[in-house]
Design an enzyme around this catalytic site. Structure first.
Site, PDB file in Angstrom:
ATOM      1  N   ASP A   1       0.856  -1.188   0.000  1.00 29.51           N
ATOM      2  CA  ASP A   1       0.000   0.000   0.000  1.00 29.51           C
ATOM      3  C   ASP A   1       0.893   1.239   0.000  1.00 29.51           C
ATOM      4  OD1 ASP A   1      -2.349   1.424   0.076  1.00 29.51           O
ATOM      5  OD2 ASP A   1      -2.754   1.081   2.196  1.00 29.51           O
TER       6      ASP A   1
ATOM      7  N   GLU B   1       2.595   4.784  -4.153  1.00 30.47           N
ATOM      8  CA  GLU B   1       2.573   5.690  -5.314  1.00 30.47           C
ATOM      9  C   GLU B   1       3.943   6.363  -5.607  1.00 30.47           C
ATOM     10  OE1 GLU B   1      -1.156   4.478  -4.144  1.00 30.47           O
ATOM     11  OE2 GLU B   1       0.225   5.598  -2.866  1.00 30.47           O
TER      12      GLU B   1
ATOM     13  N   ASP C   1      -8.907   4.113  -2.120  1.00 29.57           N
ATOM     14  CA  ASP C   1      -9.717   4.575  -0.981  1.00 29.57           C
ATOM     15  C   ASP C   1     -11.013   5.230  -1.450  1.00 29.57           C
ATOM     16  OD1 ASP C   1      -7.705   3.647   0.629  1.00 29.57           O
ATOM     17  OD2 ASP C   1      -6.823   5.613   1.005  1.00 29.57           O
TER      18      ASP C   1
END
Length: 799
Positions: free
Chosen positions: A405, A408, A483
């Site tokens: 997670d 990015e 999300d």
């Protein structure tokens, strides 16, 4: 009118007169007077690559997206020169390049234009960062539609829209918000029933305008790097998607348990709470295969550690959960806490594994632990180190899978939400800044994670999940759409995002069922589960800020509905596994938007809600509250209502009743759907009989069932079972032929065949051309029969 005789217009530079033309095997080079080189590579008969250089110089040819095993080769290649252009011919395409402007036109062999340049390639010097902003503009053909581009939270058809690719942590994003977590710069164009695709393999921030700014122009551009794109010709959308997927790769088959139902939350802790959740699933008999541990399992959010206060003995806990049928999945983020007492940080510093700023110091940014350093996963030695960190982590705990997670990479409390653009990266020996490496950072992290998990869970298969992705990441990991929010609008968004990802070569995908942010009510949660069980990845995940989001968190009615649909998913596991096998083997998307399913029907071109699950299920979620049904489009052909058995003819919209305990669900006539008995987890039961739900059709239909051990790699050595069925229906006959392949011996001995829509009463049964007594096949009225699994031909004759 802009002509390329003007070398500069509004700051843009253009190619001019071609002065040199060369052919080298499968490559063609066209050089202009002002130093532009166009390299055209014929990869396959219907796959081309266009690559442009300025100042006579190509950048190093390197891509993370392209699968090393991608297919190459063609059977015909001709060339021709006229006074105005150069022409290249394959057995499928003709390419015309204008001598004065370097503009390209691509047509089929009948002369139908598929795609053509408007201004074509042009560029502008980037005064802030150096290099060029590279641009391409194309003519939008009449009535052209556009699809693909990964997980964009917008209409399936991108006509009239502008989208951007810059992998971004977008908490609680909204409809049409740009950009999101993934960069998949691939789109499909469709006009005149001919489809093509373009993959712009450029990892800088990229932009796509599908006739938004100018009604008849489609353009794409990047903030740096090369104009480098691949062209795929169909004419079927299916051929385009399969060609792109072949180029960028597919995953290996996952463990079968990964296709079950998964439960997650931020966060389940301490151990006592995790055990309570596990017991509740088994007590309520709601199937579940995996429980997830978010960041709170760690010691101070340090990756590869355990909080021994909350989890005093991880190995014992994970082993006890496994005895109850639960696999354990844990999160690992890229941010490594700056802490001189922390071994992972120490190793990274000692070996120079962390990303650095342009002026030398290690790049740090705030994430959950506070200041963090970030491994440079674009460096092969760093990937090897990162993969090795999983050895003791997996062996010491016995965990089954890893979830990457925040990759990015997400950085807190900075306006950009990510690393500074001057951060340096190795880029596999092609040093660059974060401007180029940002979009592939998460991809390379999960690549390293995949290598480690695969090595240390061996001989079992790995299961890895990622939030950030670039084209080709599907080779390494499952993903989800980030999300999202517990709203009805986000239920719609999840539906289009997963369809779009599947059409963009990335099928192992799902959404946070019920919404990550905020709290759903019971109705929304039930409706989302009804959609989510028909997504390849099926996981409930929530922020936990607003209450619990387990199947039993609402009232008894909702719990019952959720159980019913999760049980249906477990029944359909052999069907779902077969879908995955076709995706991995042939690049066939696991979900198909209606335009993919039937592009000839223009009514499908703007549909967003309905999709085909595998080859034979038509699914349409309910996406608004208090609904007792909905209008939906039934594609052409005949379809059986899954709930009522009614046969309906498609090609039009119709009202379908669907109270809270159902969604519109149809089966294509002629389908043979395999079903397992309901299990609480994969492997709980030995499958003693496989149920085949057969849906009568007057005519022919093909169905396939793929099976193997569900773990391990014997399937790569022939240890699989493929059963291809051909159904042929006549007014008073039904013939089912079976063709078998593979050495895997399935545990069941017989099929229970449930017959749907049979228009006659059975008077005679023949198996392999021998008449058998009706009682020996256990004929149950006209609804079901039992036969040996190894039959070759089953012949039902009516009176």
């Amino acid at each position: 009118m802009i002509t390329n005789t003007e070398l500069e217009y509004k700051g843009n530079l253009y190619p001019n007169q071609v002065t040199d033309y060369q052919k080298d095997s499968d490559k063609f080079y066209l050089t202009t007077e002002n130093g532009v080189i166009l390299e055209i590579t014929v990869i396959r008969n219907s796959v081309l690559r266009f690559r442009y250089a300025t100042q006579h110089t190509f950048e190093p040819d390197f891509s993370y997206a392209i699968d090393p095993d991608a297919s190459r080769g063609f059977n015909e290649l001709l060339e021709e020169e006229t006074t105005t252009d150069y022409r290249i011919f394959t057995s499928k395409l003709q390419i015309l390049v204008d001598k004065k402007t370097l503009r390209v036109q691509i047509s089929d062999l009948e002369g139908n234009i598929l795609n053509e340049d408007e201004l074509g390639f042009h560029w502008e010097e980037n005064y802030e960062h150096g290099g060029n902003t590279v641009k391409m503009s194309k003519i939008t053909q009449p009535s052209e539609s556009f699809y693909g581009m990964g997980d964009k939270a917008t209409h399936t058809n991108l006509k009239g829209r502008r989208v951007h690719n810059w992998v971004t942590d977008q908490y609680a994003y909204g409809k049409d918000q740009e950009p999101l977590y993934k960069a998949v710069p691939f789109f499909i164009g469709l006009h005149d029933n001919r489809a093509y695709g373009i993959f712009f393999d450029n990892t800088f921030r990229t932009h796509f305008d599908f006739s938004h700014e100018r009604r008849n122009i489609t353009s794409f551009w990047a903030d740096g790097g090369e104009m480098n794109y691949y062209f795929f010709y169909g004419p079927a959308i299916s051929r385009v998607v399969q060609a792109y997927t072949d180029l960028t790769g597919t995953p290996e088959l996952p463990p079968l348990w990964s296709l079950g139902y998964h439960q997650s939350k931020w966060s389940y802790y301490p151990e006592k709470r995790v055990k309570e959740i596990a017991r509740k699933f088994r007590k309520l008999k709601i199937p579940c295969d995996a429980l997830y541990l978010d960041i709170d399992y760690m010691d101070g959010f340090r990756c590869f550690t355990w909080d021994k206060k909350h989890f005093p003995d991880p190995k014992r806990m994970i082993s006890e959960l496994e005895e109850e049928g639960f696999k354990t999945v844990v999160m690992i983020d890229p941010g490594i806490k700056v802490d001189r007492e922390y071994s992972v940080y120490q190793e990274g510093m000692e070996n120079d594994y962390f990303c650095k700023r342009a002026d030398g110091p290690v790049m740090t940014g705030k994430v959950w632990p506070g200041p963090c350093a970030f491994p440079d996963y674009t460096d092969p030695k760093v990937r090897e180190w990162w993969a090795g960190l999983y050895e003791s982590f997996i062996k010491d705990s016995g965990l089954h899978a890893v979830w990457n997670d925040m990759n990015e990479p997400a950085v807190m409390e900075v306006p950009t939400k990510t690393a500074p653009l001057d951060t340096r990266h190795n880029y596999d020996g092609n040093p660059c800044s974060h401007r180029k490496a940002h979009n592939i950072y998460g991809m390379q992290m999960v690549r390293a994670t995949y290598d480690g998990v695969k090595k240390y869970v061996f001989p079992k298969r790995p299961f890895v999940i990622t939030r950030a992705a670039y084209a080709g990441t599907q080779r390494f990991a499952c993903t989800w759409t980030g999300d999202n929010v517990a709203t009805w609008e986000h239920l719609w968004i999840a539906n289009v995002q997963v369809q779009r990802m599947c059409m963009s070569g990335y099928s192992f995908v799902g959404s946070d069922i019920g919404g990550f942010a905020e709290q759903p009510n019971g109705e929304l949660f039930a409706r989302w589960v009804q959609l989510g069980v028909f997504h390849p990845f099926c996981r409930v995940h929530s922020s936990g800020d607003h209450g619990d989001q387990e199947p039993w968190s609402f009232d008894a009615e909702v719990t019952g509905i959720v159980r019913k649909f999760i049980e249906l998913r477990y029944q359909l596991l052999p069907y779902l596994y077969t879908m995955f096998w076709r995706y991995a083997k042939e690049g066939v998307p696991m979900l198909k938007s209606l335009v993919y399913y039937d592009q000839e029907d223009t009514q499908t071109h703007f549909r967003t809600d309905e999709f085909v699950f595998g080859d034979h299920f038509l699914v349409c979620p309910i996406q608004e509250p208090n609904a007792k049904g909905r209008r939906m489009y039934i594609p052409r052909g005949n379809w059986y209502n899954f709930w009522t058995g009614e046969l309906v003819t498609g090609g039009s919209e119709r009202w379908v009743a669907s109270d809270i305990d159902k969604i519109p669900l149809f089966i294509k006539e002629g389908a043979i759907i395999p079903k397992y008995p309901v299990q609480q987890y994969v492997g709980e039961k030995t499958i003693e009989q496989l149920t085949l739900s057969v849906y009568y059709k007057e005519g022919d239909e093909q169905s396939t069932i793929y099976e193997d051990a569900g773990e391990g790699y014997d399937y790569k050595k022939g240890g699989y079972s493929v059963r291809n069925f051909r159904l042929r229906g006549k007014p008073k006959e039904l013939i089912i032929q079976q063709f078998k392949d593979g050495t895997y011996i399935t545990p069941y001995k017989s099929f229970k065949i449930n017959l749907n829509g049979l228009p006659f009463k059975i008077s005679k049964v023949e198996v392999d051309n021998e008449k058998v007594p009706l009682e020996s096949v256990r004929l149950n009225g006209d609804n079901s029969i039992e036969v040996d699994k190894n039959f070759n031909v089953l012949h039902l004759i009516g009176r």
